[in-house]
Design a protein around this motif. Structure first.
Motif, short mmCIF file in Angstrom:
data_model
loop_
_atom_site.label_atom_id
_atom_site.label_comp_id
_atom_site.label_asym_id
_atom_site.label_seq_id
_atom_site.Cartn_x
_atom_site.Cartn_y
_atom_site.Cartn_z
N PRO A 116 0.81 -1.23 0.00
CA PRO A 116 0.00 0.00 0.00
C PRO A 116 0.84 1.27 0.00
O PRO A 116 0.46 2.26 -0.64
CB PRO A 116 -0.83 -0.12 1.28
CG PRO A 116 -0.16 -1.16 2.12
CD PRO A 116 0.54 -2.06 1.18
N ALA A 117 1.99 1.24 0.71
CA ALA A 117 2.84 2.44 0.75
C ALA A 117 3.38 2.75 -0.65
O ALA A 117 3.42 3.93 -1.06
CB ALA A 117 3.99 2.23 1.72
N ALA A 118 3.79 1.72 -1.39
CA ALA A 118 4.32 1.93 -2.75
C ALA A 118 3.24 2.50 -3.67
O ALA A 118 3.51 3.43 -4.44
CB ALA A 118 4.84 0.61 -3.30
N LEU A 119 2.03 1.97 -3.59
CA LEU A 119 0.95 2.46 -4.44
C LEU A 119 0.57 3.90 -4.10
O LEU A 119 0.37 4.73 -4.99
CB LEU A 119 -0.27 1.54 -4.31
CG LEU A 119 -0.11 0.12 -4.86
CD1 LEU A 119 -1.34 -0.71 -4.54
CD2 LEU A 119 0.14 0.15 -6.37
N ILE A 120 0.49 4.19 -2.80
CA ILE A 120 0.12 5.55 -2.37
C ILE A 120 1.21 6.55 -2.79
O ILE A 120 0.92 7.62 -3.33
CB ILE A 120 -0.12 5.60 -0.85
CG1 ILE A 120 -1.37 4.80 -0.50
CG2 ILE A 120 -0.26 7.04 -0.37
CD1 ILE A 120 -1.56 4.56 0.99
N LEU A 121 2.48 6.18 -2.51
CA LEU A 121 3.58 7.07 -2.89
C LEU A 121 3.63 7.27 -4.40
O LEU A 121 3.89 8.38 -4.88
CB LEU A 121 4.91 6.51 -2.40
CG LEU A 121 5.25 6.72 -0.93
CD1 LEU A 121 6.53 5.99 -0.58
CD2 LEU A 121 5.41 8.21 -0.62
#
Length: 340
Positions: A81-86
């Protein structure tokens, strides 16, 4: 009625074909992205076995299971999720975060080499970091926590490489492919590590085999070879794992600098690889990779040597100071509660 049913079946068949094509496309993208992350996967597999050395055979697989579970949490619950949000809101933040991870890998790897080359200095450094003697359970917990922390950096690199290899498009498709790659790599790495660390037990069982000739002697010979060879193999794998941490960390730093316009190091390493490949026209791809990995490793060693005193004399004292504030605050809160 029959014509309508046939038309409906045709529509269903067309949808099924589209779905199958989409699944094939997703599988192909996942395979390509996973292949691009293969270098970091090898590093991850080489690093992990050293975390179970020194423990009894009965604790090896449980420790690997704990690390694998932590790795899955790293990849699926935090990094995905962090990669997608960033990637959506702040894609420019991915590179500096990866470079921080590269610094950590360089520090970890070079510190281990530093401990082998200068054991007395390393002992003093460990004292500065307040290492204490631990019981077996605490040592196991510490090792697992350290392995999961290292895995987080390697997993972040894997997920970043995977995301970078995917075409821009549907966020749900990207999430699914990242999950497939993350799950597949975790199973492959830690399944392989489990087989490696239990190979000596398998060898012992084979060496005691009572099977009749000609299979029996062959099994016993292979078993004795496994029992004799695995300790040396694990030592070699530990060396490879330490080297991998250094060259992957150095590579992350080099590529990060290149992304910010400071591409001199990256071009120098690339040109050196090309020069060797042209000078020795045999196994050119292998030679190019060796030279580029060595270049990244040299950068990693330099960065690691710089970070060791910074961690030992700046970050560690600051961390100890902030930790010391917590008991004081708790004592003040307890005194305040007592007065009430």
């Amino acid at each position: 009625m029959s014509v309508g049913l046939i038309a409906l079946l045709d529509d269903i068949a067309a949808l099924a074909k589209v779905a199958a094509a989409s699944l094939d496309d997703i599988a192909g993208q996942a395979a390509k992205a996973g292949a691009k992350a293969a270098g970091v996967v090898i590093d991850d597999a080489a690093v992990t076995p050293r975390y179970v050395t020194g423990f009894s055979a009965s604790r090896e697989l449980p420790i690997i299971g704990k690390i694998a579970l932590g790795s899955l949490k790293n990849k699926l619950l935090i990094l995905l999720p962090a990669a997608l949000i960033l990637n959506l809101v702040a894609p420019q933040a991915i590179t500096p975060l990866l470079m921080i991870g590269g610094l950590f890998l360089c520090y970890e790897g070079v510190e281990k080499v530093y401990g082998l080359v200068l054991p007395h200095a390393a002992h003093a450094h460990e004292s500065a970091l307040e290492t204490t003697s631990l019981d077996a359970q605490s040592l196991e917990d510490q090792k697992v926590a350290g392995a999961i922390k290292t895995d987080f950096i390697l997993s972040a690199e894997i997920m970043a490489i995977t995301l970078g290899a995917l075409p821009s498009g549907n966020i749900f498709t990207q999430a699914f492919i990242l999950a497939v790659v993350g799950l597949g790599i975790t199973v492959m790495v830690y399944g392989g590590v489990g087989l490696i660390v239990k190979a000596d037990d398998l060898g012992l069982m084979m060496a005691r085999s009572r099977t009749a000739p000609p299979i029996g002697p062959f099994l016993r010979g292979v078993g004795r070879g496994l029992v004799t060879g695995m300790p040396y193999f694990l030592k070699v794998l530990g060396v490879v794992g330490t080297a991998a941490m250094i060259w992957v960390g150095g590579g992350i730093i080099v590529h990060g600098l290149e992304a910010y316009g400071a591409g001199g190091l990256a071009h120098l390493i690339h040109d050196a690889g090309e020069a060797v490949a042209h000078a020795i026209p045999v196994l050119t791809s292998v030679l190019r990779w060796i030279v580029e990995a060595a270049g990244a490793g040299i950068v990693g060693i330099v960065v690691g040597l710089i970070t060791i005193p910074v961690v030992g004399y700046v970050i560690s004292p600051m961390w100890r100071y902030f930790k010391s504030l917590l008991p004081r605050r708790r004592r003040k809160e307890a005194l305040a509660d007592g007065k009430k």
